[in-house]
Design an enzyme around this catalytic site. Structure first.
Site, mmCIF file in Angstrom:
data_model
loop_
_atom_site.group_PDB
_atom_site.id
_atom_site.type_symbol
_atom_site.label_atom_id
_atom_site.label_comp_id
_atom_site.label_asym_id
_atom_site.label_seq_id
_atom_site.Cartn_x
_atom_site.Cartn_y
_atom_site.Cartn_z
ATOM 1 N N GLU A 1 -12.764 0.784 18.146
ATOM 2 C CA GLU A 1 -13.658 0.839 16.988
ATOM 3 C C GLU A 1 -14.867 -0.058 17.219
ATOM 4 O O GLU A 1 -14.713 -1.192 17.690
ATOM 5 C CB GLU A 1 -12.915 0.415 15.713
ATOM 6 C CG GLU A 1 -11.825 1.380 15.298
ATOM 7 C CD GLU A 1 -11.212 1.023 13.948
ATOM 8 O OE1 GLU A 1 -11.716 0.106 13.268
ATOM 9 O OE2 GLU A 1 -10.224 1.660 13.564
ATOM 10 N N ILE B 1 0.832 -1.199 0.000
ATOM 11 C CA ILE B 1 0.000 0.000 0.000
ATOM 12 C C ILE B 1 0.867 1.249 0.000
ATOM 13 O O ILE B 1 0.597 2.218 -0.724
ATOM 14 C CB ILE B 1 -0.964 -0.003 1.194
ATOM 15 C CG1 ILE B 1 -1.982 -1.148 1.053
ATOM 16 C CG2 ILE B 1 -1.684 1.340 1.316
ATOM 17 C CD1 ILE B 1 -2.875 -1.330 2.253
ATOM 18 N N ASP C 1 -8.297 7.501 10.019
ATOM 19 C CA ASP C 1 -9.324 6.579 9.536
ATOM 20 C C ASP C 1 -9.501 5.402 10.470
ATOM 21 O O ASP C 1 -10.456 4.647 10.343
ATOM 22 C CB ASP C 1 -8.951 6.081 8.134
ATOM 23 C CG ASP C 1 -10.017 5.185 7.519
ATOM 24 O OD1 ASP C 1 -11.185 5.629 7.433
ATOM 25 O OD2 ASP C 1 -9.701 4.033 7.141
ATOM 26 N N ALA D 1 -3.777 3.069 8.715
ATOM 27 C CA ALA D 1 -3.197 1.745 8.953
ATOM 28 C C ALA D 1 -3.977 1.019 10.047
ATOM 29 O O ALA D 1 -4.892 0.251 9.759
ATOM 30 C CB ALA D 1 -1.721 1.879 9.312
ATOM 31 N N HIS E 1 -12.898 3.973 9.368
ATOM 32 C CA HIS E 1 -12.155 2.816 8.850
ATOM 33 C C HIS E 1 -12.643 2.473 7.434
ATOM 34 O O HIS E 1 -12.985 1.331 7.125
ATOM 35 C CB HIS E 1 -12.325 1.604 9.777
ATOM 36 C CG HIS E 1 -11.187 0.632 9.675
ATOM 37 N ND1 HIS E 1 -10.634 0.023 10.772
ATOM 38 C CD2 HIS E 1 -10.502 0.158 8.602
ATOM 39 C CE1 HIS E 1 -9.668 -0.793 10.389
ATOM 40 N NE2 HIS E 1 -9.564 -0.719 9.064
ATOM 41 N N ILE E 2 -12.621 3.484 6.581
ATOM 42 C CA ILE E 2 -13.207 3.360 5.243
ATOM 43 C C ILE E 2 -12.170 3.551 4.138
ATOM 44 O O ILE E 2 -12.503 3.438 2.947
ATOM 45 C CB ILE E 2 -14.349 4.398 5.093
ATOM 46 C CG1 ILE E 2 -15.319 4.037 3.964
ATOM 47 C CG2 ILE E 2 -13.776 5.812 4.918
ATOM 48 C CD1 ILE E 2 -16.205 2.880 4.269
ATOM 49 N N ALA E 3 -10.912 3.804 4.488
ATOM 50 C CA ALA E 3 -9.911 4.126 3.468
ATOM 51 C C ALA E 3 -9.802 3.048 2.400
ATOM 52 O O ALA E 3 -9.650 3.347 1.212
ATOM 53 C CB ALA E 3 -8.547 4.353 4.111
ATOM 54 N N GLY E 4 -9.874 1.798 2.804
ATOM 55 C CA GLY E 4 -9.728 0.709 1.843
ATOM 56 C C GLY E 4 -11.025 0.228 1.236
ATOM 57 O O GLY E 4 -11.017 -0.738 0.461
#
Length: 313
Positions: free
Chosen positions: A265, A152, A260, A235, A286-289
């Site tokens: 969580e 990444i 993120d 990350a 937690h949406i970056a990917g």
């Protein structure tokens, strides 16, 4: 017939195409109903999860017939890998399927935070004209530091170089003669961690959460960053001291941050209170990917790996 339990959201077309003929229970709400999840897992040959399902402890104890876990993503800190190895349970992450999505998130966050003009809609619509206050920075010529230089981070470096950034990275697990340091877009400088932190205008984290990386970016590390620098963490939560980031933003030492991922969580209101009224901060869940495109890829890769394991053993 092998039974597959899917406890978090997944592309339904991939389920239909890749898991046809198997006994599939798709219930993305199971992650929030641990007793129901444990009961379902007791009859499961395979479990497909994202990052919230904790494949450890009571859940593994309940899943006595489990032979394979598919991870809709690449981080494995929510899975007890030693316990899975001891029981012969295979674990398949969706390696490579969301690299581009995370890289785009990092670059987009850097652009937004450096330029600083995109939160002015309400003020402009109300008749204000804050041009002088919104004179931001260009990304070209900025120094990008990557903590970790895996797949990444390399995708991020490629995009950053195309925009004119100078790119450096720290990764003790990538050999000095590894070709990754010299991609077609230009060399990526290898730096010691302290030097990277002290010399980066934009610092992006690309490391798993381990005993060595927990709290890696703490108050002391933030103080070593150049004044006005940008921090991006897509990350793992726990790598960054969130309260220290909030303080550094309030003081003006840190020029911006995009988080993120979080130590807890989902982030609840109590944990999120530390970020109240903090300037130049982007928080995302937690949406970056996860994009429409990457969700299709991740789901297909994971489903294929699980099916292959179940049908070829």
């Amino acid at each position: 017939m092998p039974k597959v339990i899917i406890s978090e959201f997944m592309d339904e077309a991939a389920i239909a195409a890749e898991l046809a003929g198997l006994d599939v229970v798709y219930d993305p709400g199971l992650v929030d109903r641990p007793e129901d999840l444990a009961a379902a897992a007791a009859r499961a040959d395979a479990l497909i999860v994202r990052n919230r399902t904790q494949v450890r402890g009571a859940l593994l104890d309940a899943a006595r017939d489990l032979t394979v876990v598919g991870r809709l993503g690449v981080g494995l800190d929510n899975i007890d890998l030693p316990a899975c190895r001891a029981r012969g349970i295979a674990v398949y992450p969706a390696t490579g399927a969301n690299d581009g999505a995370v890289a785009e998130y990092v670059i987009a966050s850097a652009l937004l935070l450096l330029r600083g003009a995109y939160g002015a809609s309400a003020a402009v619509a109300a008749g204000a004209w804050p041009r002088n206050a919104l004179m931001g920075r260009e990304i070209a010529g900025q120094r990008l530091g990557l903590v970790g230089f895996g797949a990444i981070a390399r995708e991020t470096a490629r995009r950053a170089a195309a925009l004119g950034m100078a790119v450096a990275a720290h990764d003790p697990f990538v050999a000095a003669d590894d070709p990754a340091w010299n991609p077609a877009t230009g060399p990526v400088q290898s730096r010691a961690l302290d030097a990277l932190i002290a010399q980066s205008d934009v610092l992006s984290l690309h490391v798993p959460l381990t005993d060595r990386t927990r709290g890696l970016i703490d108050a002391a590390a933030l103080a070593r960053m150049p004044k006005g620098a940008i921090l991006i963490n897509a990350a793992r939560g726990g790598v960054v001291d969130e309260a220290a980031v909030a303080r550094a933003l309030r003081s003006g030492h840190l020029g911006g941050a995009a988080l993120d991922v979080f130590d807890r969580e989902p982030l609840d209101a109590a944990a999120g209170a530390v970020f109240a009224d903090v300037p130049n901060l982007i928080l995302t869940p937690h949406i970056a990917g996860v994009t429409q495109e990457s969700n299709v890829r991740v789901s297909a890769v994971t489903a294929q790996a699980v099916r292959r394991h179940l049908t070829e053993r």
